[in-house]
Write an enzyme that holds these catalytic residues in place. Structure first.
Site, PDB file in Angstrom:
ATOM      1  N   THR A  14       0.831  -1.210   0.000  1.00 16.30           N
ATOM      2  CA  THR A  14       0.000   0.000   0.000  1.00 16.30           C
ATOM      3  C   THR A  14       0.858   1.250   0.000  1.00 16.30           C
ATOM      4  OG1 THR A  14      -1.847  -1.069   1.115  1.00 16.30           O
ATOM      5  CG2 THR A  14      -1.690   1.313   1.344  1.00 16.30           C
ATOM      6  N   ARG A  21       1.763   7.270  -6.491  1.00 14.97           N
ATOM      7  CA  ARG A  21       0.675   8.155  -6.891  1.00 14.97           C
ATOM      8  C   ARG A  21       0.954   9.609  -6.500  1.00 14.97           C
ATOM      9  NH1 ARG A  21      -2.626   3.493  -5.625  1.00 14.97           N
ATOM     10  NH2 ARG A  21      -2.873   4.169  -3.449  1.00 14.97           N
ATOM     11  N   SER A  38       1.900  -8.658  -2.043  1.00 16.51           N
ATOM     12  CA  SER A  38       0.511  -8.192  -2.071  1.00 16.51           C
ATOM     13  C   SER A  38      -0.492  -9.342  -2.127  1.00 16.51           C
ATOM     14  CB  SER A  38       0.303  -7.266  -3.280  1.00 16.51           C
ATOM     15  OG  SER A  38      -0.925  -6.585  -3.208  1.00 16.51           O
ATOM     16  N   ASN A  41      -3.571 -12.402   2.739  1.00 12.60           N
ATOM     17  CA  ASN A  41      -3.349 -13.179   3.968  1.00 12.60           C
ATOM     18  C   ASN A  41      -4.644 -13.792   4.490  1.00 12.60           C
ATOM     19  OD1 ASN A  41      -1.312 -10.841   3.922  1.00 12.60           O
ATOM     20  ND2 ASN A  41      -0.389 -12.234   5.398  1.00 12.60           N
ATOM     21  N   CYS A  42      -5.682 -12.969   4.511  1.00 14.30           N
ATOM     22  CA  CYS A  42      -6.935 -13.401   5.130  1.00 14.30           C
ATOM     23  C   CYS A  42      -7.633 -14.484   4.323  1.00 14.30           C
ATOM     24  CB  CYS A  42      -7.863 -12.200   5.319  1.00 14.30           C
ATOM     25  SG  CYS A  42      -7.140 -10.911   6.371  1.00 14.30           S
ATOM     26  N   THR A 272       9.392   6.216  13.296  1.00 16.69           N
ATOM     27  CA  THR A 272      10.061   5.499  14.374  1.00 16.69           C
ATOM     28  C   THR A 272      11.021   6.448  15.090  1.00 16.69           C
ATOM     29  OG1 THR A 272      11.996   4.769  13.115  1.00 16.69           O
ATOM     30  CG2 THR A 272       9.980   3.447  12.915  1.00 16.69           C
ATOM     31  N   TYR A 278      10.212   4.740   8.991  1.00 16.93           N
ATOM     32  CA  TYR A 278       8.808   4.574   9.359  1.00 16.93           C
ATOM     33  C   TYR A 278       8.524   3.090   9.565  1.00 16.93           C
ATOM     34  CZ  TYR A 278       8.443   9.327   7.475  1.00 16.93           C
ATOM     35  OH  TYR A 278       8.618  10.671   7.237  1.00 16.93           O
ATOM     36  N   TYR A 425     -34.113   1.369   5.494  1.00 16.36           N
ATOM     37  CA  TYR A 425     -35.070   0.306   5.838  1.00 16.36           C
ATOM     38  C   TYR A 425     -35.879  -0.132   4.632  1.00 16.36           C
ATOM     39  CZ  TYR A 425     -39.660  -1.534   7.092  1.00 16.36           C
ATOM     40  OH  TYR A 425     -40.802  -2.280   7.138  1.00 16.36           O
TER      41      TYR A 425
END
Length: 563
Positions: A14, A21, A38, A41-42, A272, A278, A425
């Site tokens: 990311t 960009r 990339s 994982n999930c 950091t 970072y 609703y």
């Protein structure tokens, strides 16, 4: 500007894309130790079980596709082995040929993630014992199940990965024993809510051993898992999902300031303690948005947000990460379980004066076919009515409601303001009074003194109190099917005509199936001079928790269902 990123999965990938960009001229190099970047994982457990059939679907990008779009150099199977923060370079080992080289940087982002906890148990190196973090780990488990056709497995750990692995091994027809050291699975949930998950696991053939410690392994008959104060369990394979720890050995050797569990201390800019360095993702210590305290949140959403914040600051923007609140959702066989913020147990351990409401609304209008019950627990602070968190378990509509509450929590709404949310609703999707609104109405009533509650934790004390009246307001048929010993039964619609049967000098503790009829009854009684307390969650919730506790003691499945 040259940016080096260590780690090419959620946070690192990311950050790389965001930097490009923002700055077309930046030189960006990413080093990833595994062979994939990339990747999802999930989604890894669902490839093992065949829910995801295409192996390529796990890989969101390849080094080639990432370079084609972003002109970012992605070097897979390259391990950074040293960081020199003084001279601003990293030492890299090419795992394909063993050679090492140095790479200079102007800015460095560390996104090394977390490693599976693998204690130094005896027999831990048995090739039939697996962990699950990378695509390579997934392929190893997948290949084993296809080539060896195991009939049994032990999963150690009842967190997200453990639950998902257990479900997907059962999908393959493999007998699963799940061992968890804590008295419940899924630590982000309170124990009473986790009881619903325990029932679903047992109903789907998972042998659940809670409050059980693993002491080691041996190779007798495949994998024998030695347990403390319990007989050993032998299986064809085992998967360790005990938890994860920040993978920060690099940062430690580089002299970066470390925090909880060895995580890298960062500020709100993800910086950091070293200049121009970072850290993001599972390796980084962050603030808990609800408590304001330092914490760790190992989830993909926060990692991606932190990667974006770090990239912004690398490129000169003033971007800040305001903290994580642990919003998460998991599929567990036929259920969806989701949470956000902190649970009641955590709140009380931090000294907060926490209260909760439990309700069991339908996911959509009751007259529309196909409705199912969800169980919601909303946690708030007494006095201030500050919203602290929520847990929801059900079959449909769970993710929608948890996201609404997560948004309310982030926006700083109070628990009572949930009643004011203007939510969409239509009968197939919700009710005119959405479940989130209903939670707000109940909390409003508590604030205004219209209702007082009692909870499942109070049950033993209250039932033993001879100075109170215990009243079940369900129908006679419902009462006959099951009730709490010591309760008398007066259906709510008969209550006004039978007030003479009750002693107005005694406090009345009420219960019904979901909490609604007993609330109506409490208002009838209050209007006639009685002191009343309504059970939070209803008999459905009470019987679910009670059944789970009995099942744990007897090692038997629980036949109750949240519907």
């Amino acid at each position: 500007m040259k940016v080096v990123i260590i780690g090419g999965v959620a946070g690192g990938a990311t950050a790389a894309a965001r930097i490009r960009r923002l700055d077309e001229s930046a030189e960006i190099v990413v080093f990833e130790k595994s062979g994939y970047i990339s990747y999802a994982n999930c989604g890894l457990p669902y490839y093992i079980g065949g829910e995801i059939e295409d192996r390529e679907a796990l890989t969101l990008q390849t080094p080639e596709s990432f370079y084609a779009r972003f002109r970012v150099v992605m070097k897979v199977r390259h391990e950074v082995v040293e960081i020199d923060v003084k001279d601003k370079n990293v030492t890299v080992k090419d795992l394909s040929d063993g050679r090492t080289f140095r790479e200079n940087y102007d800015k460095l982002i560390i996104s090394t993630g977390a490693r599976p906890v693998k204690p130094a148990f005896s027999g831990i190196d048995n090739p039939r014992i697996f962990t699950l973090r990378t695509v390579e780990d997934t392929l190893a488990i997948k290949n084993f199940t296809e080539e060896r056709s195991p009939k049994s497995a032990v999963v150690v750990g009842g967190g997200f990965i453990g639950i998902e692995v257990a479900e997907n091994l059962r999908r393959l027809g493999i007998g699963v024993t799940l061992v968890e050291a804590a008295p419940q699975v899924m630590a982000p949930f309170d124990g009473d809510m986790a009881s619903i998950l325990h029932t679903e696991l047992r109903k789907n053939g998972v042998n659940l051993l809670l409050g059980t410690m693993v002491e080691g392994f041996s190779e007798e008959g495949g994998v024998t898992v030695n347990l403390k104060d319990r007989p050993s369990v032998t299986a064809d394979m085992a998967v360790l999902a005990i938890g994860v720890a920040p993978d920060t050995s690099l940062a430690e050797r580089a002299g970066l300031k470390l925090g909880i569990k060895g995580s890298i201390v960062t500020d709100e800019h993800m910086r950091t303690s070293a200049p121009d360095v970072y850290a993001v993702g599972d390796a980084a210590q962050i603030k808990n948005f609800v408590t304001g305290k330092e914490g760790l949140i190992s989830l993909a959403g926060p990692a991606n947000k932190q990667g974006r914040v770090a990239a912004d600051n690398v490129c000169g923007k003033d971007s800040r990460y305001s903290g994580g609140q642990g919003s998460s959702v998991i599929k567990l066989f036929g259920l969806t379980a989701a949470c956000t913020g902190i649970n009641e147990r955590t709140a009380k351990s931090l000294g907060m004066d926490a209260e909760s409401v439990v309700l069991s609304p339908l996911n959509h209008a009751g007259y529309y076919p196909g409705g199912s019950v969800m169980t919601m627990k909303v946690v708030f602070e007494r006095g201030s009515f500050r919203l602290l968190g929520a847990q929801i378990i059900g079959r449909d509509g769970v993710d929608k409601r948890i996201d609404v509450i997560a948004t309310a929590l982030r926006a700083g709404l109070s628990a009572t303001e949930l009643a004011e949310l203007d939510l969409a609703y239509a009968p197939p999707y919700s009710s005119a009074k959405d479940p989130v609104n209903m939670a707000g109405y109940i909390i409003e009533n508590i604030r205004d003194g219209i209702v007082r509650q009692w909870h499942i934790a109070d049950a033993e004390r209250i039932v033993a109190d001879s100075g109170v009246t215990l009243l079940d307001t369900r129908t006679e048929e419902e009462f006959a099917r099951g009730h709490i010993e010591g309760f008398i039964n007066i259906p709510v619609d008969d209550l006004r005509d039978r007030l003479s049967e009750l002693d107005s000098a005694r406090p009345v503790y009420l219960i019904c199936q979901s909490g609604l009829r007993s609330y109506v009854a409490s208002r009838i009684l209050s209007g006639n001079g009685f002191e009343t307390y309504n059970f939070s969650g209803g008999y459905r919730f009470y019987s679910q928790v009670k059944c789970d506790r009995e099942s744990a003691l007897l090692s038997l499945p629980c036949g109750k269902d949240i519907d």
